[in-house]
Design an enzyme around this catalytic site. Structure first.
Site, PDB file in Angstrom:
ATOM      1  N   PRO A  38       0.786  -1.220   0.000  1.00  0.00           N
ATOM      2  CA  PRO A  38       0.000   0.000   0.000  1.00  0.00           C
ATOM      3  C   PRO A  38       0.825   1.280   0.000  1.00  0.00           C
ATOM      4  O   PRO A  38       1.663   1.494   0.874  1.00  0.00           O
ATOM      5  CB  PRO A  38      -0.822  -0.111   1.273  1.00  0.00           C
ATOM      6  N   GLU A  39       0.566   2.107  -0.972  1.00  0.00           N
ATOM      7  CA  GLU A  39       1.122   3.451  -1.009  1.00  0.00           C
ATOM      8  C   GLU A  39      -0.068   4.384  -0.768  1.00  0.00           C
ATOM      9  O   GLU A  39      -1.142   3.904  -0.422  1.00  0.00           O
ATOM     10  CB  GLU A  39       1.799   3.706  -2.369  1.00  0.00           C
TER      11      GLU A  39
ATOM     12  N   ARG B 243       2.943 -11.076   5.920  1.00  0.00           N
ATOM     13  CA  ARG B 243       4.375 -10.934   6.193  1.00  0.00           C
ATOM     14  C   ARG B 243       4.685 -10.404   7.584  1.00  0.00           C
ATOM     15  O   ARG B 243       5.857 -10.318   7.965  1.00  0.00           O
ATOM     16  CB  ARG B 243       5.028 -10.038   5.133  1.00  0.00           C
TER      17      ARG B 243
END
Length: 272
Positions: free
Chosen positions: A2-3, A113
Site C-alpha cells: 500500500p502506497e 508478512r
DNA sequence: CGGACAACCTGGCGGC
DNA sequence: TGCCGCCAGGTTGTCC
C-alpha cells in the site's frame, strides 16, 4: 504494498463502518504487531473508546478515538477491514489483531508478512515526527516542492521514496510519476531543469490522483477492505511492465535497480 | 547528507 | 510434484 492511493482507499472504505462505534475487546496472536504500548496496556486503554474520525497521513491510517489515536501502518501486506464477528475467521489465516465493535462487527488486521504495526498514542508525533507534505493537499504547491528540492543532491527516485521529503509515494507511484514527467530515475535532484521540476510536481499529483480514482493497485496482496481488487494497476505506464512496449512510444520498458528497488522506465521517453 | 545493505517475515512464481 | 532461489507495494538501523 500500500502506497498513498491504496491507504486512502482503505480509509474511505472502513470509515463509515467505524465512525460512532465503541470498541470492546482486543485479540492478537503476534505480539510484534502491537508496537505501542505493550499489548495488555493497549487492550485496557482502548476498551470503551469510540471512533470520532478516520483519516490518513502519509501511509498511516489514523482512527481518532475518544482519548487516543489508533494508528495502523500496513507495510507490505497488511489489510484492514471490518467484518461480522461471526464470519469464519479461519477464512483469513493471516489475521493477527482484531477489535470488537459494539454492533457485532470486528475491525480486523490481516498481514501475511507480519511487517505491519498498530499503535495507540495520544499524539501522532510519538510515532513519526518527520513526514513531508501531503502531495494531494492544496498546500503542496510548485513553490513548496521547489523549496524542498533545493540543495538536495541524491538521485530523484531515492528522494521520492523518502517519506520525509514527500509523504505517501512508494515504489510504484515513484516510477509512474517519473515516467509522466519524462525523467530518468537515475537523474540526481540537482540536475533537474526548472521545467522538469514543474513537470515532476504535477506528475506526482496526477499519478497519485489516478491511483486514488482507480481505488488503488492490486498487484499481489493489496485488496480493498471489501476483498475486491483496485484497478490502478491496469493504468500503469511502467510499473510491472518490463519488456512490454511503452504506451507512448512503443520502445521496450526496462527494469533496473535504483536505490535498492526494482525500477521501471522507458529508455526513450526518459533519457538519462 | 547519502549510499549500500541487512533485518523484519511469508508467499508466489519460475526454473529445473 | 517437489525443491530452490529469487522477488515483493515499506521502514529502520548500522556502517562507511
Amino acid at each position: 504494498m500500500p502506497e498513498l492511493p491504496e491507504v486512502e482507499t482503505v480509509v474511505r472504505h472502513i470509515r463509515p463502518s467505524l465512525i460512532g462505534r465503541t470498541i470492546g475487546a482486543m485479540w492478537y496472536d503476534w505480539p510484534r504487531t502491537i508496537h505501542t504500548p505493550p499489548p495488555s496496556d493497549f487492550a485496557a486503554r482502548i476498551a470503551g473508546q469510540s471512533v470520532a474520525a478516520v483519516r490518513r497521513r502519509a501511509k498511516y491510517i489514523i482512527c481518532e478515538l475518544t482519548h487516543d489515536l489508533l494508528v495502523v501502518h500496513l507495510k507490505m501486506t497488511g489489510r484492514l477491514y471490518v467484518a461480522d464477528a461471526d464470519d469464519d475467521h479461519a477464512a483469513d489465516r493471516w489475521v493477527h489483531f482484531r477489535l470488537d465493535l459494539d454492533d457485532g462487527r470486528q475491525l480486523r488486521f490481516s498481514d501475511s508478512r507480519k511487517f505491519g504495526r498498530v499503535y495507540l498514542v495520544t499524539d501522532f508525533a510519538q510515532i513519526n515526527d518527520n513526514i513531508g507534505p501531503e502531495p494531494l493537499d492544496d498546500a503542496f504547491t510548485l513553490d513548496v516542492f521547489r523549496g524542498r528540492l533545493a540543495g538536495r543532491t541524491r538521485n530523484i527516485k531515492a528522494l521520492l521514496l523518502d517519506q520525509s521529503f514527500v509523504a505517501g509515494v512508494g515504489n510504484i507511484y515513484a516510477d509512474e510519476a517519473l515516467f509522466r514527467a519524462a525523467i530518468h530515475p537515475e537523474r540526481t535532484a540537482d540536475s533537474l531543469r526548472a521545467d522538469e521540476v514543474a513537470a515532476l510536481h504535477s506528475a506526482i499529483i496526477t499519478a497519485l490522483s489516478a491511483g486514488v480514482q482507480h481505488e488503488g493497485a492490486s498487484i499481489n496482496w493489496y485488496r480493498k477492505p471489501d476483498g475486491t481488487k483496485g484497478n490502478s494497476q491496469d493504468h500503469f505506464y511502467v510499473y510491472g511492465r518490463a519488456d512490454a512496449p511503452c504506451r507512448t512510444c512503443g520502445a521496450t520498458i526496462r527494469k533496473i535497480r535504483v536505490a535498492g528497488r526494482g525500477t521501471h522506465f522507458c529508455p526513450v521517453c526518459q533519457p538519462l
